[in-house]
Design an enzyme around this catalytic site. Structure first.
Site, PDB file in Angstrom:
ATOM      1  CE  LYS A  49      -4.011  -2.799   0.412  1.00 31.08           C
ATOM      2  NZ  LYS A  49      -2.891  -3.764   0.333  1.00 31.08           N
ATOM      3  CE1 TYR A 263      -8.870 -10.211   2.819  1.00 33.69           C
ATOM      4  CE2 TYR A 263     -10.290  -9.351   4.888  1.00 33.69           C
ATOM      5  CZ  TYR A 263      -9.173  -9.342   3.783  1.00 33.69           C
ATOM      6  OH  TYR A 263      -8.094  -7.853   4.205  1.00 33.69           O
ATOM      7  CE1 TYR A 289      -5.443  -8.839   0.578  1.00 38.88           C
ATOM      8  CE2 TYR A 289      -4.942  -8.278   3.410  1.00 38.88           C
ATOM      9  CZ  TYR A 289      -5.504  -7.925   2.039  1.00 38.88           C
ATOM     10  OH  TYR A 289      -7.302  -7.393   2.265  1.00 38.88           O
TER      11      TYR A 289
HETATM   12  C1  LIG Z   1      -3.496  -5.291   0.536  1.00 42.69           C
HETATM   13  C2  LIG Z   1      -2.484  -6.070  -0.272  1.00 42.69           C
HETATM   14  C3  LIG Z   1      -3.213  -7.047  -0.937  1.00 42.69           C
HETATM   15  C4  LIG Z   1      -3.665  -6.865  -2.403  1.00 42.69           C
HETATM   16  O1  LIG Z   1      -2.856  -5.940  -2.617  1.00 42.69           O
HETATM   17  P1  LIG Z   1      -5.371  -5.296  -3.612  1.00 42.69           P
HETATM   18  O2  LIG Z   1      -3.985  -3.783  -4.393  1.00 42.69           O
HETATM   19  O3  LIG Z   1      -5.786  -5.035  -2.825  1.00 42.69           O
HETATM   20  O4  LIG Z   1      -5.361  -6.254  -4.827  1.00 42.69           O
HETATM   21  C5  LIG Z   1      -1.626  -8.052  -1.163  1.00 42.69           C
HETATM   22  N1  LIG Z   1      -0.593  -8.286  -0.291  1.00 42.69           N
HETATM   23  C6  LIG Z   1      -0.696  -7.868   1.170  1.00 42.69           C
HETATM   24  C7  LIG Z   1      -0.206  -8.677   2.217  1.00 42.69           C
HETATM   25  C8  LIG Z   1      -1.624  -6.468   1.969  1.00 42.69           C
HETATM   26  O5  LIG Z   1      -1.534  -6.385   2.673  1.00 42.69           O
END
Ligand SMILES: *Cc1c(COP(=O)(O)O)cnc(C)c1O
Length: 332
Positions: A49, A263, A289
């Protein structure tokens, strides 16, 4: 593509390293795996991010905003990085946290990212799953205006075309690193959630003339929904950077078979992947993720879909702060 045309706040340590993982590659006995270290973007334990927020926060500052409003799950890495970015730039941060995971433990609701959000002094408000966040956001924006402030809304994951510019930039950065390190990469693998990372990367590569395939591993939505989400955002992002129609619908590929029960819900394959990377390479991934995306990549290698000698780049999107929230659920 001219990224220098967009306002940008300096938040990330760039370029992030691109490293070979010899012990993992040998262990799996198939593909050669490299990792793009976007867990090392430098802001508040890093993550993907931060690249997006360079553009989102840049736009907020350019509009004269003094407060950012954003939204995420209780263990959102995006919220943690936004809260930190707001501190660094002297802005206030209003946060809407959605209770997306069923039956959360006290560790889940108090540790990891949300603990860090509190350290950064973000104003946290909690909502049940399925809340209308446009409405909630309007209410908070009105409050901010009433107190004489100027709000700027950053969507979940900073996944709009402005935020996705961060991953257009990452795509260009990767192509430069492949050139410098004389690497002939066959495939990129990344987690895909709110879609900005996948969409931005696709635009960054295609807009630079590269046809390197990208495999997104989904973490929440079914395949058709996820691919459509990524594609629509890629089209918007491509138009914004002046590379319209550079990405086609069938170029967007997401495999959503590694989500498990839902999720943020742990899976055995995620658990195995997190321990494998920790114990073979000393690297920390996250349960929501990057751990599930790794589980997908490992399965592709084991089943020969990524064959011997294939050169892969796994985009490490960060998230290790979230591990602490899973201290009582990961099986060690
Ligand atoms: C937000 C996030 C993602 C996914 O990225 P997006 O742009 O939301 O698809 C992947 N890995 C981590 C650790 C994240 O925080």
């Amino acid at each position: 593509m001219q990224l220098s045309d967009f306002p940008r706040a300096s938040l990330a340590h760039l370029p992030t390293p691109l490293e070979y993982l010899p012990r993992l590659s040998e262990h799996l006995g198939g593909a050669d795996v490299f990792v793009k270290r976007d867990d090392c973007t430098g802001l508040a334990t890093g993550g993907n991010k931060t690249r997006k927020l360079e553009f989102s926060m840049g736009a907020a500052l350019a509009e004269g905003a003094d407060t950012v409003i954003t939204v995420g799950a209780v263990q959102s890495n995006h919220v943690r990085q936004t809260a930190a970015a707001a501190c660094k730039l002297g802005m206030a941060c209003e946060v809407m946290l959605e209770h997306r995971v069923a039956r959360p433990s006290a560790i889940y609701t108090g540790s990891g990212n949300v603990f860090l959000d509190r350290i950064f002094g973000a104003n946290l408000r909690e909502y049940p799953a399925g809340t209308d966040f446009n409405l909630a956001m309007e209410e908070i924006a009105a409050e901010v205006r009433d107190r004489g402030g100027k709000p700027y809304f950053i969507p979940g994951g900073a996944s709009n075309a402005v935020g996705a510019l961060g991953y257009v930039d990452c795509g260009v950065e990767l192509l430069n690193q492949f050139r410098e390190q004389e690497l002939d990469i066959d495939h990129i693998v990344t987690a895909t959630g709110s879609a900005g990372t996948h969409a931005g990367l696709a635009v960054g590569l295609r807009g630079s003339g590269s046809d390197l395939p990208i495999l997104g591993i989904g973490v929440n939505a079914p395949q058709d929904v996820q691919e459509e989400r990524v594609f629509l955002l890629a089209e918007e992002t491509a138009a914004l950077v002046g590379a319209p129609n550079s990405v086609s619908r069938d170029d967007i590929v997401a495999d959503c078979n590694y989500i498990g029960p839902g999720y943020g819900e742990p899976t055995e394959a995620m658990n195995e992947a997190v321990l494998m990377l920790a114990r073979l390479e000393g690297l920390l991934f996250d349960p929501v993720y990057s751990g599930k995306a790794l589980a997908g990549m490992i399965d592709y290698i084991r089943t020969g879909r990524f064959g011997k000698g294939t050169k892969l780049v796994f985009l490490h999107t960060g998230g290790s702060a979230g591990l602490f929230a899973y201290a009582d659920t990961l099986v060690l």
